[in-house]
Enzyme design. Sequence first.
Site, PDB file in Angstrom:
ATOM      1  N   ALA A  33       2.547  13.410  16.983  1.00 25.79           N
ATOM      2  CA  ALA A  33       3.511  14.421  17.412  1.00 25.79           C
ATOM      3  C   ALA A  33       4.735  13.775  18.056  1.00 25.79           C
ATOM      4  O   ALA A  33       5.886  14.197  17.818  1.00 25.79           O
ATOM      5  CB  ALA A  33       2.851  15.394  18.386  1.00 25.79           C
ATOM      6  N   TYR A  35       5.812  10.710  17.476  1.00 25.17           N
ATOM      7  CA  TYR A  35       6.544  10.045  16.382  1.00 25.17           C
ATOM      8  C   TYR A  35       7.390  11.064  15.611  1.00 25.17           C
ATOM      9  O   TYR A  35       8.572  10.824  15.323  1.00 25.17           O
ATOM     10  CB  TYR A  35       5.551   9.354  15.442  1.00 25.17           C
ATOM     11  CG  TYR A  35       6.199   8.672  14.260  1.00 25.17           C
ATOM     12  CD1 TYR A  35       6.612   7.346  14.338  1.00 25.17           C
ATOM     13  CD2 TYR A  35       6.394   9.347  13.060  1.00 25.17           C
ATOM     14  CE1 TYR A  35       7.209   6.717  13.255  1.00 25.17           C
ATOM     15  CE2 TYR A  35       6.996   8.735  11.972  1.00 25.17           C
ATOM     16  CZ  TYR A  35       7.397   7.414  12.074  1.00 25.17           C
ATOM     17  OH  TYR A  35       7.995   6.798  10.997  1.00 25.17           O
ATOM     18  N   SER A  81      -0.473 -14.169 -14.180  1.00 31.28           N
ATOM     19  CA  SER A  81      -1.840 -13.794 -13.819  1.00 31.28           C
ATOM     20  C   SER A  81      -2.623 -15.056 -13.458  1.00 31.28           C
ATOM     21  O   SER A  81      -2.153 -16.181 -13.670  1.00 31.28           O
ATOM     22  CB  SER A  81      -2.514 -13.066 -14.986  1.00 31.28           C
ATOM     23  OG  SER A  81      -2.505 -13.882 -16.140  1.00 31.28           O
ATOM     24  N   LEU A  82      -3.810 -14.881 -12.898  1.00 27.79           N
ATOM     25  CA  LEU A  82      -4.639 -16.014 -12.489  1.00 27.79           C
ATOM     26  C   LEU A  82      -5.844 -16.153 -13.408  1.00 27.79           C
ATOM     27  O   LEU A  82      -6.375 -15.162 -13.909  1.00 27.79           O
ATOM     28  CB  LEU A  82      -5.139 -15.822 -11.055  1.00 27.79           C
ATOM     29  CG  LEU A  82      -4.082 -15.739  -9.947  1.00 27.79           C
ATOM     30  CD1 LEU A  82      -4.762 -15.501  -8.601  1.00 27.79           C
ATOM     31  CD2 LEU A  82      -3.231 -16.993  -9.902  1.00 27.79           C
ATOM     32  N   GLU A 112      -7.636 -16.284   0.316  1.00 28.97           N
ATOM     33  CA  GLU A 112      -7.186 -14.934   0.659  1.00 28.97           C
ATOM     34  C   GLU A 112      -8.050 -13.917  -0.079  1.00 28.97           C
ATOM     35  O   GLU A 112      -8.482 -14.168  -1.215  1.00 28.97           O
ATOM     36  CB  GLU A 112      -5.727 -14.726   0.250  1.00 28.97           C
ATOM     37  CG  GLU A 112      -4.756 -15.727   0.833  1.00 28.97           C
ATOM     38  CD  GLU A 112      -3.405 -15.654   0.137  1.00 28.97           C
ATOM     39  OE1 GLU A 112      -2.708 -14.642   0.290  1.00 28.97           O
ATOM     40  OE2 GLU A 112      -3.084 -16.618  -0.592  1.00 28.97           O
ATOM     41  N   LYS A 114      -8.889 -10.960  -2.440  1.00 30.95           N
ATOM     42  CA  LYS A 114      -8.228 -10.453  -3.652  1.00 30.95           C
ATOM     43  C   LYS A 114      -8.247  -8.925  -3.618  1.00 30.95           C
ATOM     44  O   LYS A 114      -9.251  -8.297  -3.952  1.00 30.95           O
ATOM     45  CB  LYS A 114      -8.934 -10.972  -4.909  1.00 30.95           C
ATOM     46  CG  LYS A 114      -8.210 -10.613  -6.198  1.00 30.95           C
ATOM     47  CD  LYS A 114      -8.904 -11.228  -7.390  1.00 30.95           C
ATOM     48  CE  LYS A 114      -8.162 -10.907  -8.674  1.00 30.95           C
ATOM     49  NZ  LYS A 114      -8.101  -9.447  -8.937  1.00 30.95           N
ATOM     50  N   ASP A 116      -7.568  -5.126  -4.655  1.00 28.42           N
ATOM     51  CA  ASP A 116      -7.598  -4.475  -5.963  1.00 28.42           C
ATOM     52  C   ASP A 116      -6.518  -3.409  -6.010  1.00 28.42           C
ATOM     53  O   ASP A 116      -6.734  -2.247  -5.670  1.00 28.42           O
ATOM     54  CB  ASP A 116      -8.976  -3.849  -6.198  1.00 28.42           C
ATOM     55  CG  ASP A 116      -9.234  -3.613  -7.677  1.00 28.42           C
ATOM     56  OD1 ASP A 116      -8.522  -4.209  -8.504  1.00 28.42           O
ATOM     57  OD2 ASP A 116     -10.136  -2.827  -8.008  1.00 28.42           O
ATOM     58  N   TYR A 222       2.050 -11.451  -0.070  1.00 32.53           N
ATOM     59  CA  TYR A 222       1.314 -12.717  -0.174  1.00 32.53           C
ATOM     60  C   TYR A 222       2.180 -13.880  -0.657  1.00 32.53           C
ATOM     61  O   TYR A 222       1.689 -14.993  -0.832  1.00 32.53           O
ATOM     62  CB  TYR A 222       0.086 -12.575  -1.075  1.00 32.53           C
ATOM     63  CG  TYR A 222       0.349 -12.092  -2.488  1.00 32.53           C
ATOM     64  CD1 TYR A 222       1.043 -12.855  -3.414  1.00 32.53           C
ATOM     65  CD2 TYR A 222      -0.125 -10.857  -2.912  1.00 32.53           C
ATOM     66  CE1 TYR A 222       1.269 -12.421  -4.703  1.00 32.53           C
ATOM     67  CE2 TYR A 222       0.081 -10.406  -4.202  1.00 32.53           C
ATOM     68  CZ  TYR A 222       0.780 -11.187  -5.091  1.00 32.53           C
ATOM     69  OH  TYR A 222       1.009 -10.742  -6.369  1.00 32.53           O
ATOM     70  N   LYS A 286      -5.728 -20.900  -3.393  1.00 30.97           N
ATOM     71  CA  LYS A 286      -4.477 -21.547  -3.784  1.00 30.97           C
ATOM     72  C   LYS A 286      -4.363 -22.900  -3.089  1.00 30.97           C
ATOM     73  O   LYS A 286      -4.685 -23.018  -1.897  1.00 30.97           O
ATOM     74  CB  LYS A 286      -3.273 -20.686  -3.386  1.00 30.97           C
ATOM     75  CG  LYS A 286      -3.238 -19.312  -4.018  1.00 30.97           C
ATOM     76  CD  LYS A 286      -2.129 -18.455  -3.420  1.00 30.97           C
ATOM     77  CE  LYS A 286      -2.177 -17.047  -3.981  1.00 30.97           C
ATOM     78  NZ  LYS A 286      -1.227 -16.141  -3.286  1.00 30.97           N
ATOM     79  N   LYS A 310     -14.118 -14.221  -8.736  1.00 30.42           N
ATOM     80  CA  LYS A 310     -14.480 -12.810  -8.888  1.00 30.42           C
ATOM     81  C   LYS A 310     -15.927 -12.603  -8.466  1.00 30.42           C
ATOM     82  O   LYS A 310     -16.821 -13.335  -8.888  1.00 30.42           O
ATOM     83  CB  LYS A 310     -14.305 -12.353 -10.351  1.00 30.42           C
ATOM     84  CG  LYS A 310     -12.883 -12.503 -10.883  1.00 30.42           C
ATOM     85  CD  LYS A 310     -11.910 -11.574 -10.182  1.00 30.42           C
ATOM     86  CE  LYS A 310     -12.064 -10.142 -10.607  1.00 30.42           C
ATOM     87  NZ  LYS A 310     -11.623  -9.879 -11.968  1.00 30.42           N
ATOM     88  N   CYS A 402     -13.413  19.821 -31.162  1.00 34.56           N
ATOM     89  CA  CYS A 402     -12.982  19.393 -29.838  1.00 34.56           C
ATOM     90  C   CYS A 402     -13.556  20.323 -28.768  1.00 34.56           C
ATOM     91  O   CYS A 402     -13.438  21.543 -28.883  1.00 34.56           O
ATOM     92  CB  CYS A 402     -11.454  19.399 -29.764  1.00 34.56           C
ATOM     93  SG  CYS A 402     -10.796  19.037 -28.125  1.00 34.56           S
ATOM     94  N   CYS A 405     -10.300  22.374 -27.165  1.00 31.67           N
ATOM     95  CA  CYS A 405      -9.518  23.373 -27.914  1.00 31.67           C
ATOM     96  C   CYS A 405     -10.220  23.914 -29.154  1.00 31.67           C
ATOM     97  O   CYS A 405      -9.737  24.867 -29.765  1.00 31.67           O
ATOM     98  CB  CYS A 405      -8.171  22.781 -28.324  1.00 31.67           C
ATOM     99  SG  CYS A 405      -8.305  21.510 -29.615  1.00 31.67           S
ATOM    100  N   CYS A 420      -9.521  14.352 -31.540  1.00 32.32           N
ATOM    101  CA  CYS A 420      -9.047  15.700 -31.847  1.00 32.32           C
ATOM    102  C   CYS A 420      -7.664  15.554 -32.463  1.00 32.32           C
ATOM    103  O   CYS A 420      -6.794  14.879 -31.909  1.00 32.32           O
ATOM    104  CB  CYS A 420      -8.972  16.534 -30.563  1.00 32.32           C
ATOM    105  SG  CYS A 420      -8.169  18.135 -30.804  1.00 32.32           S
ATOM    106  N   CYS A 425      -3.593  20.505 -28.579  1.00 32.80           N
ATOM    107  CA  CYS A 425      -4.770  20.501 -27.707  1.00 32.80           C
ATOM    108  C   CYS A 425      -4.303  20.299 -26.271  1.00 32.80           C
ATOM    109  O   CYS A 425      -3.516  19.381 -25.994  1.00 32.80           O
ATOM    110  CB  CYS A 425      -5.725  19.380 -28.116  1.00 32.80           C
ATOM    111  SG  CYS A 425      -7.137  19.185 -27.001  1.00 32.80           S
TER     112      CYS A 425
END
Length: 662
Positions: A33, A35, A81-82, A112, A114, A116, A222, A286, A310, A402, A405, A420, A425
């Site tokens: 409040a 803030y 990418s790694l 560090e 990872k 997601d 990072y 790293k 991972k 389907c 539909c 479908c 649809c």
Amino acid sequence: MKDPAVEIENLREELRRHEHLYYVLDEPQITDAEYDALMRRLRQLEDQFPELAAPDSPTQRVGGKPREGFVKVRHSSPMMSLDNALNEGELRDFDRRVRELLGGAAYRYVAELKLDGLSMAAHYRDGQFVQAVTRGDGTVGEDVTENARTIRSLPLRANTRLEAFETRGEAIMNRRAFDRLNAGRDERGLARFANPRNAAAGSLRVLEPQITAARRLDYFAYLLLTDGRTAYDSHWQSLEELSRMGFKVNPNRRLCANVEEALAFCAEWEARRNDLPYEIDGVVLKVDSVEQQRTLAFTAKAPRWAIAFKYAARQAVTAVEGIELQVGRTGALTPVARLRPVEVGGVTVARATLHNEDEIERLGLEIGDDVVIERSGDVIPKVVRVHALGSYRRKFQMPSQCPVCGGTVVREEGESARRCINTNCSARLKESILHFASRGVMNIDGMGEALVDQLVDRGIVASVADLYDLTAGKLLSLERMGPKSAANILRNIENSKSNPLPRVLTALGIRFVGERTAELLAEEFGGLDMIAAAGAEELQDAPEVGPKVAESVFQFFREPRNQELVNRLRAAGLRFEYQSARPSGGALDGLTFVLTGTLPTLTREEAKRLIEIAGGKVSGSVGKKTNYVVAGEDSGSKLAKARALGVQVVNEAQLLELIKIG
């Protein structure tokens, strides 16, 4: 009376300080409040004194009109990418390669968590935030600046003397925000997000910043770059500087003297991952020294100085209580197992994807069986294998209609998914409309995602053909739609009626029918009604149209709902007839040629142009309607097929003679 400029600046500094305390340090000192009261006062003063407005003001986190798409932006340097290490042995192999490439020199790692989420670059000039770009393909991303402004942990002004710099980091949605978001979608009858990563990615790429703001994303930096290069001599130093500048840097990081310490860090956080307020799927390792990073360099796809360890997939055993179907935006039917709820890695799982009917067959799965499910990388749970056969098993069968539909469901030869094929649809309607209106198809400028969402969600458009029934009154009933915008959209819809038949055919969204195939079909049959009436074999008479494409076109026009759509588009005034642009009466009029191999003096394009100027057609495949195959050096299967079918084969000189004789 206070000087407005001084009061405004003091309020901004105070709000920035409390944003940092709350969103970065997680140490709030005032109530929500209090803030809000500070924010209201600042807005009042900025409205009263607009000349004192500033782009880095806390009031500017949310603003601006919804956009109709995202601009592509090239990164200052690739966001690569790694490579992954899936077990201890693979991580030790990585360490061995680092040691060998560094020739025995001492080195250390930064470990560090990872996170997601979605990788994002944030650019600053003179300390002010100016642009945010998603990772994209690593070379080119999308500008999401207005949405990124709404992320409270991303400072709009950084504490730095650097003239220009860039941070790279991860935009995430924590578990609490994710649960709140899905609960709200449940209440409104909307599909749930599968996981926080998908929710974060979708929230950062919506076209209305207000939606992003409501979903409360977080940003962990990072990497610190200047001119596309690492700003400091060590990675650890960059992280410390980012933190000093006011960025949120994950405190759960460690300097590791060797791989043993790195493995200990990985094991520690695998055991503690459920205690975190956000999802992680591993640890990033790293090499700390930037000079050593340069020595180690890169492979074609990833740095040799970093790797992602991972965590193993988290599994549990439960029973399949039923199998339901989801219809995706392309019309694909995906079977989903309805499970007896079970906890997997701290999350209760009640559904898991089965991908397609081939996967069900491969698993030997029936309703009632006990199965092993896993959350690999904390994404959508999937069924890994049957654990035990159920006492009362029931076989699942994919439908021929389907479930959304009632339209025809087909499975193309060589494909695993059933689809479908009803363009209207409801499960795929938004995607159908966006495709129909897109540039290069019907080119209805202004018909972007934000507008299509409103038109469909409010029931104003229930068919692609309904676009031609839109009125100013219907458009003006929508949020953020003014008379000028409505008039422009209606004009663009009207102008789309003059598009030629190949555009109309492409717009229908027939699987495998793009611009090139649509032109070939239009050229061969001369009108949409003739294409619709043709049999599958007859459709293959068109150049470059094989059995797969022909069957897709044939099935599309057999579906009653698509027939209804075609009739409505005809009534709306779209062009269904085709006037060929090919010269008639030329030397090669009515003849079809196929080019193969390397010709002595002409390129393929030059030969093609000469044939078409003379009235002939050039096809990409040899068929019963091929009159001549023009063969050069290194001719392959097309030449063999021509001989098998008895098609006349000529060389370049004979082709030129045919044109001359004609």
